[in-house]
Design a protein around this motif. Structure first.
Motif, mmCIF file in Angstrom:
data_model
loop_
_atom_site.group_PDB
_atom_site.id
_atom_site.type_symbol
_atom_site.label_atom_id
_atom_site.label_comp_id
_atom_site.label_asym_id
_atom_site.label_seq_id
_atom_site.Cartn_x
_atom_site.Cartn_y
_atom_site.Cartn_z
ATOM 1 N N LEU A 199 13.992 96.009 91.953
ATOM 2 C CA LEU A 199 15.420 95.965 91.641
ATOM 3 C C LEU A 199 15.910 94.534 91.559
ATOM 4 O O LEU A 199 16.617 94.149 90.627
ATOM 5 C CB LEU A 199 16.216 96.735 92.695
ATOM 6 N N ALA A 200 15.526 93.753 92.540
ATOM 7 C CA ALA A 200 15.934 92.350 92.540
ATOM 8 C C ALA A 200 15.430 91.643 91.289
ATOM 9 O O ALA A 200 16.179 90.926 90.618
ATOM 10 C CB ALA A 200 15.405 91.655 93.797
ATOM 11 N N ALA A 201 14.158 91.887 90.959
ATOM 12 C CA ALA A 201 13.562 91.225 89.793
ATOM 13 C C ALA A 201 14.254 91.651 88.506
ATOM 14 O O ALA A 201 14.608 90.822 87.669
ATOM 15 C CB ALA A 201 12.073 91.539 89.725
ATOM 16 N N GLU A 202 14.470 92.951 88.372
ATOM 17 C CA GLU A 202 15.061 93.443 87.129
ATOM 18 C C GLU A 202 16.533 93.063 87.010
ATOM 19 O O GLU A 202 17.036 92.869 85.910
ATOM 20 C CB GLU A 202 14.887 94.962 87.013
ATOM 21 N N SER A 203 17.198 92.976 88.130
ATOM 22 C CA SER A 203 18.598 92.540 88.096
ATOM 23 C C SER A 203 18.695 91.118 87.570
ATOM 24 O O SER A 203 19.458 90.821 86.654
ATOM 25 C CB SER A 203 19.208 92.589 89.494
ATOM 26 N N THR A 204 17.903 90.256 88.169
ATOM 27 C CA THR A 204 17.877 88.862 87.742
ATOM 28 C C THR A 204 17.534 88.771 86.260
ATOM 29 O O THR A 204 18.181 88.057 85.493
ATOM 30 C CB THR A 204 16.815 88.083 88.540
ATOM 31 N N ASN A 205 16.516 89.535 85.876
ATOM 32 C CA ASN A 205 16.083 89.542 84.487
ATOM 33 C C ASN A 205 17.207 89.977 83.558
ATOM 34 O O ASN A 205 17.461 89.372 82.527
ATOM 35 C CB ASN A 205 14.886 90.476 84.348
ATOM 36 N N TRP A 206 17.871 91.044 83.939
ATOM 37 C CA TRP A 206 18.985 91.535 83.122
ATOM 38 C C TRP A 206 20.055 90.460 82.944
ATOM 39 O O TRP A 206 20.533 90.205 81.853
ATOM 40 C CB TRP A 206 19.607 92.783 83.734
ATOM 41 N N GLU A 207 20.410 89.848 84.039
ATOM 42 C CA GLU A 207 21.468 88.841 83.953
ATOM 43 C C GLU A 207 21.079 87.697 83.038
ATOM 44 O O GLU A 207 21.893 87.189 82.271
ATOM 45 C CB GLU A 207 21.806 88.311 85.349
ATOM 46 N N ARG A 208 19.826 87.303 83.136
ATOM 47 C CA ARG A 208 19.374 86.210 82.278
ATOM 48 C C ARG A 208 19.428 86.598 80.808
ATOM 49 O O ARG A 208 19.919 85.847 79.967
ATOM 50 C CB ARG A 208 17.941 85.809 82.661
ATOM 51 N N ILE A 209 18.913 87.783 80.536
ATOM 52 C CA ILE A 209 18.910 88.222 79.142
ATOM 53 C C ILE A 209 20.326 88.389 78.626
ATOM 54 O O ILE A 209 20.663 87.961 77.527
ATOM 55 C CB ILE A 209 18.124 89.546 78.992
#
Lengths: 110, 110
Positions: free
Chosen positions: A89-99
């Motif tokens: 979740l942490a990884a995908e959240s960060t990823n989402w925000e970046r994208i």
DNA sequence: AATCTCCCCTAGATAATCGAGAGGAATCGT
DNA sequence: ACGATTCCTCTCGATTATCTAGGGGAGATT
């Protein structure tokens, strides 16, 4: 066809599921309801997408399940995040925000 | 596997192409370069995805193409937005913003 | 008793992207 | 002059996620 107004983008569903489960354990039907309510009619979550997503997420060890009884006294499968899932979740959240930032930046350039 | 850090979300590529072409006509290779530069290393645009995307977008009438010569004196196919494409860009932009806001809202809820 | 709501599940189709190639033509380095 | 690199286009198979469109059981409501 082109992207429908309500089509989920690939990868988004899992992120939303993870986030939903990070608040509390829930069964599939409840997850769908909560997501739908949270995003209103912007995104639709079909249970033909939801349940397969839950399976592969469990297979990957992000969530674990347990049969129980719902608030309405129905048989329901409750899912909760695993430690791995929390990391995901942490990884995908960060990823989402970046994208999201990157795409938005491109869209805002003139 | 899970979403890679650099995987494009479905639908995003077309949006980025449309936006890129809204500035000026460009050939495929240039589009890829510009997008890559704009989003840095956050998203990768494989040409195995790019060219098929250009084809279907042309088939849908969003863009039109013409062979020409690039700045480096190479044979290159230049694409530009059609009127329909411009409408599509507007629609997909709005759609992206709505979805991004919705997802971000869910992620920010605690 | 019939109907509704809750809840789970599955199969086939669709569609976009990735990965991994191939190839031609102009330029650059030596 | 020759080889290597860069520019630019293209294609095919595999993967993967989602949609559509079903089915079904069991408790609650009427």
């Amino acid at each position: 066809m082109g992207t429908n107004r309500t089509d989920l983008m690939q990868g988004t569903l899992e992120l939303l599921i993870l986030k939903t489960l990070s608040r509390e354990a829930m069964h599939g039907y409840g997850i769908a309801q909560r997501i739908h309510q949270a995003v209103d009619d912007l995104l639709k979550v079909e249970d033909g997408s939801l349940y397969p997503a839950l399976y592969r997420m469990e297979a990957r060890g992000w969530i674990s399940s347990e049969w129980g009884t719902s608030d309405n006294n129905r048989r329901a499968k409750f899912y909760k995040l695993t430690r791995t899932g929390r990391r995901q979740l942490a990884a995908e959240s960060t990823n989402w925000e970046r994208i999201a930032r990157a795409v938005t930046r491109v869209l805002e350039a003139n």
